[in-house]
Design a protein around this motif. Structure first.
Motif, PDB file in Angstrom:
ATOM      1  N   ILE A 153       0.850  -1.199   0.000  1.00 29.34           N
ATOM      2  CA  ILE A 153       0.000   0.000   0.000  1.00 29.34           C
ATOM      3  C   ILE A 153       0.881   1.243   0.000  1.00 29.34           C
ATOM      4  CG2 ILE A 153      -1.578   1.386   1.423  1.00 29.34           C
ATOM      5  CD1 ILE A 153      -3.011  -1.277   2.134  1.00 29.34           C
ATOM      6  N   ALA A 154       1.924   1.244   0.826  1.00 34.17           N
ATOM      7  CA  ALA A 154       2.825   2.405   0.874  1.00 34.17           C
ATOM      8  C   ALA A 154       3.501   2.624  -0.474  1.00 34.17           C
ATOM      9  CB  ALA A 154       3.874   2.210   1.971  1.00 34.17           C
ATOM     10  N   VAL A 155       3.941   1.554  -1.131  1.00 32.32           N
ATOM     11  CA  VAL A 155       4.547   1.673  -2.466  1.00 32.32           C
ATOM     12  C   VAL A 155       3.533   2.251  -3.438  1.00 32.32           C
ATOM     13  CG1 VAL A 155       5.400   0.363  -4.461  1.00 32.32           C
ATOM     14  CG2 VAL A 155       6.286  -0.125  -2.167  1.00 32.32           C
ATOM     15  N   ASN A 156       2.333   1.704  -3.444  1.00 37.27           N
ATOM     16  CA  ASN A 156       1.318   2.191  -4.381  1.00 37.27           C
ATOM     17  C   ASN A 156       0.939   3.643  -4.116  1.00 37.27           C
ATOM     18  OD1 ASN A 156       1.269  -0.149  -5.842  1.00 37.27           O
ATOM     19  ND2 ASN A 156      -0.925  -0.501  -5.624  1.00 37.27           N
ATOM     20  N   ARG A 157       0.957   4.042  -2.866  1.00 37.94           N
ATOM     21  CA  ARG A 157       0.649   5.443  -2.566  1.00 37.94           C
ATOM     22  C   ARG A 157       1.734   6.371  -3.115  1.00 37.94           C
ATOM     23  NH1 ARG A 157      -2.220   5.447   3.442  1.00 37.94           N
ATOM     24  NH2 ARG A 157      -4.125   4.434   2.704  1.00 37.94           N
ATOM     25  N   GLU A 158       2.992   5.932  -3.046  1.00 38.51           N
ATOM     26  CA  GLU A 158       4.070   6.745  -3.626  1.00 38.51           C
ATOM     27  C   GLU A 158       3.929   6.828  -5.145  1.00 38.51           C
ATOM     28  OE1 GLU A 158       8.139   6.373  -2.311  1.00 38.51           O
ATOM     29  OE2 GLU A 158       7.453   5.329  -0.504  1.00 38.51           O
ATOM     30  N   LEU A 193      -1.951   0.948 -11.762  1.00 39.85           N
ATOM     31  CA  LEU A 193      -1.807   2.397 -11.633  1.00 39.85           C
ATOM     32  C   LEU A 193      -1.227   2.992 -12.909  1.00 39.85           C
ATOM     33  CD1 LEU A 193      -1.842   1.221  -8.650  1.00 39.85           C
ATOM     34  CD2 LEU A 193      -0.676   3.317  -8.039  1.00 39.85           C
ATOM     35  N   TYR A 194      -0.145   2.387 -13.396  1.00 42.19           N
ATOM     36  CA  TYR A 194       0.464   2.894 -14.632  1.00 42.19           C
ATOM     37  C   TYR A 194      -0.494   2.747 -15.805  1.00 42.19           C
ATOM     38  CZ  TYR A 194       4.894   3.395 -12.238  1.00 42.19           C
ATOM     39  OH  TYR A 194       5.883   3.803 -11.385  1.00 42.19           O
ATOM     40  N   HIS A 195      -1.197   1.617 -15.852  1.00 49.22           N
ATOM     41  CA  HIS A 195      -2.118   1.387 -16.957  1.00 49.22           C
ATOM     42  C   HIS A 195      -3.230   2.436 -16.975  1.00 49.22           C
ATOM     43  CE1 HIS A 195      -3.746  -1.164 -20.128  1.00 49.22           C
ATOM     44  NE2 HIS A 195      -4.922  -0.790 -19.666  1.00 49.22           N
ATOM     45  N   GLN A 196      -3.860   2.644 -15.846  1.00 50.89           N
ATOM     46  CA  GLN A 196      -4.996   3.568 -15.805  1.00 50.89           C
ATOM     47  C   GLN A 196      -4.571   5.028 -15.887  1.00 50.89           C
ATOM     48  OE1 GLN A 196      -8.082   2.444 -13.184  1.00 50.89           O
ATOM     49  NE2 GLN A 196      -8.989   4.492 -13.068  1.00 50.89           N
ATOM     50  N   ARG A 256      -5.024   7.403 -19.229  1.00 46.51           N
ATOM     51  CA  ARG A 256      -5.215   8.787 -18.785  1.00 46.51           C
ATOM     52  C   ARG A 256      -6.562   8.990 -18.091  1.00 46.51           C
ATOM     53  NH1 ARG A 256      -1.650  12.684 -21.862  1.00 46.51           N
ATOM     54  NH2 ARG A 256      -0.202  11.332 -22.931  1.00 46.51           N
ATOM     55  N   GLN A 257      -6.897   8.012 -17.268  1.00 48.93           N
ATOM     56  CA  GLN A 257      -8.124   8.054 -16.489  1.00 48.93           C
ATOM     57  C   GLN A 257      -7.772   8.266 -15.029  1.00 48.93           C
ATOM     58  OE1 GLN A 257     -11.332   7.760 -17.803  1.00 48.93           O
ATOM     59  NE2 GLN A 257     -10.214   7.928 -19.740  1.00 48.93           N
ATOM     60  N   PRO A 258      -8.631   8.933 -14.282  1.00 57.92           N
ATOM     61  CA  PRO A 258      -8.333   9.153 -12.858  1.00 57.92           C
ATOM     62  C   PRO A 258      -8.392   7.847 -12.062  1.00 57.92           C
ATOM     63  CG  PRO A 258     -10.534   9.943 -13.394  1.00 57.92           C
ATOM     64  CD  PRO A 258      -9.897   9.530 -14.686  1.00 57.92           C
ATOM     65  N   MET A 259      -7.678   7.848 -10.948  1.00 54.24           N
ATOM     66  CA  MET A 259      -7.718   6.729 -10.011  1.00 54.24           C
ATOM     67  C   MET A 259      -7.579   7.313  -8.617  1.00 54.24           C
ATOM     68  SD  MET A 259      -5.099   3.523  -9.427  1.00 54.24           S
ATOM     69  CE  MET A 259      -5.678   2.488 -10.765  1.00 54.24           C
ATOM     70  N   THR A 260      -8.434   6.889  -7.734  1.00 54.45           N
ATOM     71  CA  THR A 260      -8.352   7.368  -6.364  1.00 54.45           C
ATOM     72  C   THR A 260      -7.237   6.642  -5.618  1.00 54.45           C
ATOM     73  OG1 THR A 260      -9.890   5.709  -5.520  1.00 54.45           O
ATOM     74  CG2 THR A 260     -10.850   7.816  -6.307  1.00 54.45           C
ATOM     75  N   SER A 294      -7.629   5.282  -2.794  1.00 55.73           N
ATOM     76  CA  SER A 294      -8.203   4.050  -2.237  1.00 55.73           C
ATOM     77  C   SER A 294      -8.221   2.937  -3.278  1.00 55.73           C
ATOM     78  CB  SER A 294      -9.601   4.290  -1.655  1.00 55.73           C
ATOM     79  OG  SER A 294     -10.497   4.681  -2.668  1.00 55.73           O
ATOM     80  N   ALA A 295      -8.372   3.281  -4.560  1.00 55.07           N
ATOM     81  CA  ALA A 295      -8.286   2.266  -5.614  1.00 55.07           C
ATOM     82  C   ALA A 295      -6.853   1.737  -5.712  1.00 55.07           C
ATOM     83  CB  ALA A 295      -8.742   2.835  -6.946  1.00 55.07           C
ATOM     84  N   ALA A 296      -5.870   2.630  -5.571  1.00 54.61           N
ATOM     85  CA  ALA A 296      -4.468   2.197  -5.571  1.00 54.61           C
ATOM     86  C   ALA A 296      -4.206   1.261  -4.386  1.00 54.61           C
ATOM     87  CB  ALA A 296      -3.538   3.405  -5.520  1.00 54.61           C
ATOM     88  N   ASP A 297      -4.763   1.580  -3.225  1.00 57.09           N
ATOM     89  CA  ASP A 297      -4.639   0.719  -2.044  1.00 57.09           C
ATOM     90  C   ASP A 297      -5.254  -0.657  -2.328  1.00 57.09           C
ATOM     91  OD1 ASP A 297      -3.606   2.978  -0.805  1.00 57.09           O
ATOM     92  OD2 ASP A 297      -5.264   3.185   0.635  1.00 57.09           O
ATOM     93  N   HIS A 298      -6.394  -0.663  -2.995  1.00 57.18           N
ATOM     94  CA  HIS A 298      -7.103  -1.910  -3.323  1.00 57.18           C
ATOM     95  C   HIS A 298      -6.222  -2.826  -4.176  1.00 57.18           C
ATOM     96  CE1 HIS A 298     -10.378  -4.606  -4.344  1.00 57.18           C
ATOM     97  NE2 HIS A 298     -10.129  -4.394  -5.628  1.00 57.18           N
ATOM     98  N   HIS A 299      -5.533  -2.260  -5.158  1.00 53.96           N
ATOM     99  CA  HIS A 299      -4.660  -3.070  -6.016  1.00 53.96           C
ATOM    100  C   HIS A 299      -3.498  -3.655  -5.212  1.00 53.96           C
ATOM    101  CE1 HIS A 299      -6.825  -2.283  -9.657  1.00 53.96           C
ATOM    102  NE2 HIS A 299      -6.756  -0.977  -9.443  1.00 53.96           N
ATOM    103  N   ALA A 300      -3.010  -2.918  -4.235  1.00 55.18           N
ATOM    104  CA  ALA A 300      -1.949  -3.448  -3.363  1.00 55.18           C
ATOM    105  C   ALA A 300      -2.486  -4.609  -2.530  1.00 55.18           C
ATOM    106  CB  ALA A 300      -1.417  -2.342  -2.461  1.00 55.18           C
ATOM    107  N   ARG A 301      -3.706  -4.477  -2.028  1.00 52.56           N
ATOM    108  CA  ARG A 301      -4.304  -5.559  -1.235  1.00 52.56           C
ATOM    109  C   ARG A 301      -4.505  -6.818  -2.075  1.00 52.56           C
ATOM    110  NH1 ARG A 301      -7.306  -1.042   0.773  1.00 52.56           N
ATOM    111  NH2 ARG A 301      -6.604  -0.595   2.907  1.00 52.56           N
ATOM    112  N   ILE A 302      -4.955  -6.642  -3.314  1.00 48.29           N
ATOM    113  CA  ILE A 302      -5.139  -7.796  -4.211  1.00 48.29           C
ATOM    114  C   ILE A 302      -3.799  -8.489  -4.442  1.00 48.29           C
ATOM    115  CG2 ILE A 302      -5.642  -8.434  -6.611  1.00 48.29           C
ATOM    116  CD1 ILE A 302      -7.818  -6.245  -6.590  1.00 48.29           C
ATOM    117  N   ALA A 303      -2.751  -7.708  -4.680  1.00 49.08           N
ATOM    118  CA  ALA A 303      -1.426  -8.286  -4.908  1.00 49.08           C
ATOM    119  C   ALA A 303      -0.953  -9.059  -3.693  1.00 49.08           C
ATOM    120  CB  ALA A 303      -0.437  -7.199  -5.284  1.00 49.08           C
ATOM    121  N   ALA A 304      -1.125  -8.486  -2.518  1.00 48.64           N
ATOM    122  CA  ALA A 304      -0.694  -9.170  -1.286  1.00 48.64           C
ATOM    123  C   ALA A 304      -1.482 -10.467  -1.094  1.00 48.64           C
ATOM    124  CB  ALA A 304      -0.876  -8.244  -0.082  1.00 48.64           C
TER     125      ALA A 304
END
Length: 192
Positions: free
Chosen positions: A89-94, A164-167, A172-176, A178-188
């Motif tokens: 999550i911290a990585v994705n937030r950065e 994150l990079y894809h979206q 060129r679409q927005p991402m919140t 919390s959505a970035a956090d969600h992708h980190a949770r799925i990966a974990a």
């Protein structure tokens, strides 16, 4: 006759000039893109004479390559939150913050890397360095017994960050955040 031995100064004028120039490159690139990045603009913004720029960096591509090389000189390490999920999550937030900043230096550097072979190679070296450092997230999780030792660190990091990079960059679409956090949770969760 005694010789005076000069100790090299950590930093000094050369380091200061490089720092000023690279800060100017970063700002100019973020504001104007690669096509708007000029030696003259960097000289004005950095306060470094253009002859110094041409002597040391030679070209705009040389400036960009050094900017990317400077990334390997920093002390960045991924946050240690005490859990794989928290670290991802911290990585994705950065990553999210870097890609959504306005202007985004990260997006500008990615775009510029398509303009010259030297920049593309420098960006590849930069990403290799970042993936190697970020592998610590997986090493710590293995040491804590959270995940098996055979987890492929790079694949896990790609699973977490690629959306994150894809979206944000490709679509060129927005991402919140919390959505970035969600992708980190799925990966974990995918490696537990």
């Amino acid at each position: 006759m005694t010789e005076t031995v000069r100790a090299s100064r950590p930093g000094g004028r050369t380091a200061r000039v490089r720092s000023d120039v690279l800060a100017a490159v970063e700002a100019e690139l973020a504001e104007h893109g690669y096509d708007g990045l000029t030696m003259d603009a960097v000289a004005v913004r950095s306060g470094v004479h253009r002859t110094t720029l041409y002597r040391r960096w030679k070209t705009v591509a040389g400036l960009l390559v050094d900017l990317l090389a400077a990334g390997a000189d920093d002390a960045w390490e991924p946050a240690d939150t005490g859990s794989l999920e928290g670290d991802l999550i911290a990585v994705n937030r950065e990553v999210h913050a870097a890609l959504t900043a306005r202007p985004s230096v990260t997006q500008a550097v990615i775009a510029a890397s398509f303009r010259t072979t030297e920049a593309a190679e420098a960006l590849t070296r930069f990403w290799e360095d970042r993936y190697a450092r970020t592998a610590r997230v997986v090493e710590r999780a293995v040491a804590r017994g959270e995940i098996p030792a055979d987890v492929d660190a790079q694949q896990l990091l790609l699973t977490a960050t690629a959306p994150l990079y894809h979206q944000l960059v490709l679509l060129r679409q927005p991402m919140t955040r919390s959505a970035a956090d969600h992708h980190a949770r799925i990966a974990a969760a995918s490696v537990r």
